[in-house]
Design a protein around this motif. Sequence first.
Motif, mmCIF file in Angstrom:
data_model
loop_
_atom_site.group_PDB
_atom_site.id
_atom_site.type_symbol
_atom_site.label_atom_id
_atom_site.label_comp_id
_atom_site.label_asym_id
_atom_site.label_seq_id
_atom_site.Cartn_x
_atom_site.Cartn_y
_atom_site.Cartn_z
ATOM 1 N N ASP A 20 0.863 -1.168 0.000
ATOM 2 C CA ASP A 20 0.000 0.000 0.000
ATOM 3 C C ASP A 20 0.903 1.222 0.000
ATOM 4 O O ASP A 20 2.115 1.112 0.005
ATOM 5 C CB ASP A 20 -0.909 0.006 1.230
ATOM 6 C CG ASP A 20 -0.165 0.358 2.484
ATOM 7 O OD1 ASP A 20 0.722 -0.437 2.875
ATOM 8 O OD2 ASP A 20 -0.416 1.427 3.079
ATOM 9 N N LYS A 21 0.313 2.379 -0.038
ATOM 10 C CA LYS A 21 1.107 3.588 -0.198
ATOM 11 C C LYS A 21 1.927 3.941 1.040
ATOM 12 O O LYS A 21 2.893 4.698 0.948
ATOM 13 C CB LYS A 21 0.186 4.779 -0.512
ATOM 14 C CG LYS A 21 -0.203 4.924 -1.962
ATOM 15 C CD LYS A 21 -1.213 6.033 -2.154
ATOM 16 C CE LYS A 21 -0.639 7.412 -1.885
ATOM 17 N NZ LYS A 21 -1.658 8.487 -1.996
ATOM 18 N N MET B 1 -4.985 4.033 -11.277
ATOM 19 C CA MET B 1 -3.604 4.345 -10.917
ATOM 20 C C MET B 1 -3.249 5.742 -11.405
ATOM 21 O O MET B 1 -3.397 6.074 -12.567
ATOM 22 C CB MET B 1 -2.650 3.332 -11.537
ATOM 23 C CG MET B 1 -2.956 1.905 -11.167
ATOM 24 S SD MET B 1 -2.689 1.525 -9.449
ATOM 25 C CE MET B 1 -0.900 1.414 -9.401
ATOM 26 N N LYS B 2 -2.772 6.516 -10.497
ATOM 27 C CA LYS B 2 -2.450 7.893 -10.813
ATOM 28 C C LYS B 2 -0.963 8.059 -11.123
ATOM 29 O O LYS B 2 -0.212 7.096 -11.183
ATOM 30 C CB LYS B 2 -2.817 8.790 -9.629
ATOM 31 C CG LYS B 2 -4.313 8.794 -9.335
ATOM 32 C CD LYS B 2 -4.634 9.736 -8.224
ATOM 33 C CE LYS B 2 -3.980 9.291 -6.923
ATOM 34 N NZ LYS B 2 -4.511 10.032 -5.775
ATOM 35 N N ASP B 16 4.615 3.947 -5.651
ATOM 36 C CA ASP B 16 3.528 4.414 -6.508
ATOM 37 C C ASP B 16 3.391 3.535 -7.738
ATOM 38 O O ASP B 16 2.350 3.479 -8.376
ATOM 39 C CB ASP B 16 3.766 5.864 -6.933
ATOM 40 C CG ASP B 16 3.522 6.799 -5.769
ATOM 41 O OD1 ASP B 16 2.806 6.417 -4.831
ATOM 42 O OD2 ASP B 16 4.053 7.912 -5.802
ATOM 43 N N LEU B 17 4.454 2.842 -8.054
ATOM 44 C CA LEU B 17 4.432 1.940 -9.201
ATOM 45 C C LEU B 17 3.920 0.552 -8.824
ATOM 46 O O LEU B 17 3.074 -0.009 -9.509
ATOM 47 C CB LEU B 17 5.854 1.787 -9.752
ATOM 48 C CG LEU B 17 6.179 2.492 -11.047
ATOM 49 C CD1 LEU B 17 7.616 2.252 -11.414
ATOM 50 C CD2 LEU B 17 5.266 1.981 -12.144
ATOM 51 N N ASP B 20 0.640 -1.687 -4.773
ATOM 52 C CA ASP B 20 -0.790 -1.986 -4.796
ATOM 53 C C ASP B 20 -0.918 -3.499 -4.780
ATOM 54 O O ASP B 20 0.056 -4.222 -4.764
ATOM 55 C CB ASP B 20 -1.445 -1.387 -6.038
ATOM 56 C CG ASP B 20 -1.093 -2.164 -7.285
ATOM 57 O OD1 ASP B 20 0.088 -2.173 -7.651
ATOM 58 O OD2 ASP B 20 -1.981 -2.775 -7.896
ATOM 59 N N SER B 23 0.003 -5.128 -9.225
ATOM 60 C CA SER B 23 1.076 -4.947 -10.210
ATOM 61 C C SER B 23 2.199 -5.968 -10.078
ATOM 62 O O SER B 23 2.636 -6.560 -11.065
ATOM 63 C CB SER B 23 1.654 -3.537 -10.080
ATOM 64 O OG SER B 23 0.641 -2.586 -10.251
ATOM 65 N N ASN B 55 -6.362 -2.331 -16.678
ATOM 66 C CA ASN B 55 -5.859 -1.083 -16.105
ATOM 67 C C ASN B 55 -4.394 -1.194 -15.709
ATOM 68 O O ASN B 55 -3.580 -0.330 -16.030
ATOM 69 C CB ASN B 55 -6.728 -0.718 -14.892
ATOM 70 C CG ASN B 55 -6.203 0.482 -14.132
ATOM 71 O OD1 ASN B 55 -5.114 0.429 -13.565
ATOM 72 N ND2 ASN B 55 -6.960 1.565 -14.135
ATOM 73 N N ARG B 56 -4.045 -2.277 -15.032
ATOM 74 C CA ARG B 56 -2.679 -2.437 -14.564
ATOM 75 C C ARG B 56 -1.703 -2.652 -15.705
ATOM 76 O O ARG B 56 -0.586 -2.134 -15.700
ATOM 77 C CB ARG B 56 -2.581 -3.602 -13.579
ATOM 78 C CG ARG B 56 -3.151 -3.309 -12.230
ATOM 79 C CD ARG B 56 -2.576 -2.041 -11.636
ATOM 80 N NE ARG B 56 -3.106 -1.820 -10.301
ATOM 81 C CZ ARG B 56 -4.323 -1.365 -10.025
ATOM 82 N NH1 ARG B 56 -5.161 -1.072 -10.999
ATOM 83 N NH2 ARG B 56 -4.703 -1.191 -8.777
ATOM 84 N N PHE B 59 -0.998 0.582 -17.215
ATOM 85 C CA PHE B 59 -0.168 1.385 -16.318
ATOM 86 C C PHE B 59 1.286 0.916 -16.357
ATOM 87 O O PHE B 59 2.221 1.722 -16.417
ATOM 88 C CB PHE B 59 -0.730 1.293 -14.895
ATOM 89 C CG PHE B 59 -0.011 2.132 -13.898
ATOM 90 C CD1 PHE B 59 -0.171 3.518 -13.898
ATOM 91 C CD2 PHE B 59 0.829 1.562 -12.947
ATOM 92 C CE1 PHE B 59 0.484 4.307 -12.971
ATOM 93 C CE2 PHE B 59 1.489 2.346 -12.017
ATOM 94 C CZ PHE B 59 1.323 3.724 -12.033
ATOM 95 N N ASN B 63 4.539 2.966 -17.861
ATOM 96 C CA ASN B 63 5.733 3.209 -17.056
ATOM 97 C C ASN B 63 6.922 2.358 -17.492
ATOM 98 O O ASN B 63 7.901 2.214 -16.771
ATOM 99 C CB ASN B 63 5.422 2.991 -15.575
ATOM 100 C CG ASN B 63 4.649 4.155 -15.004
ATOM 101 O OD1 ASN B 63 5.218 5.196 -14.693
ATOM 102 N ND2 ASN B 63 3.342 4.000 -14.884
#
Lengths: 142, 142
Positions: A20-21, B1-2, B16-17, B20, B23, B55-56, B59, B63
Amino acid sequence: MKALRSTRCPVSTTLDLIGDKWSLLIIRDIIFQKKYTYNEMLESVEGIATNILANRLKFLEKNELIIKRGLAANKLKKEYVLTEKGISMLPIIVEIILWGTEHLVEQEQSAVFKEIKKNKAKTLKKYTALLKERLHDVQQSN
Amino acid sequence: MKALRSTRCPVSTTLDLIGDKWSLLIIRDIIFQKKYTYNEMLESVEGIATNILANRLKFLEKNELIIKRGLAANKLKKEYVLTEKGISMLPIIVEIILWGTEHLVEQEQSAVFKEIKKNKAKTLKKYTALLKERLHDVQQSN
DNA sequence: CAGGATCCCATAGGATACTG
DNA sequence: CAGTATCCTATGGGATCCTG
């Protein structure tokens, strides 16, 4: 934070802990920034909200990565200490630091990160020793 | 994902990559389970939903951790390949596997995980070589 | 086969005020 | 100082159906 996925894959269960973040940033700060108390972390961990920090600390404590103890000097002050289990997470963080400095962050690095890049094994050993020392100090003072 | 947190800390940007639930599991499956196509991953990654997987993958592609390419044999079939940047994430995953097998998962392990536990450096080298070979094959066929 | 589109819900997480 | 409590929003993510 919910319970861990009960699977046989070590990657997914570990991700339930630190995927998690925030969790790993808290551990990072205990290790490298020497942030041991709640308010120190609140300032240090990039913009974390107070309820989230409390939530994560509880979660990490429940999963035995950290322990909490009151400080003798000031009954109100508490500090967080990494357990052996938490300390053994250092190699993961070190590899993340190496990858991140290599691929994402180009700017000037903190001294510790340079140290890691220069001599990984040595830095790993050094910080592991420091953390264990601190853990044993805490255990003795009980 | 931002977007990634624009900070100078390699830990938070890397999180951030891959910080989660999914990924790193996708990358794990490309590496160790040899799951290269969308539907293979859909079955393999523990219960991931179709929109989340899409989505992943996007992302990760954005990246530059993976690239996508069509298979000559079947125009409809695509496969995902790790880039050099993605391959270099292997040490992180290996440390996570080691930590997870040590602290969370006790049951019988897959052969690969045993291999890692037995000889980390050698296994790392072996898989890195395999992945690079595959990447170069793909690059040549363009 | 590889995704997109939609609907919907749970929860992560931000802001702020409050308390033992 | 170390959290709690509350309110609120965004979004992660599940289920299902659809499409180039």
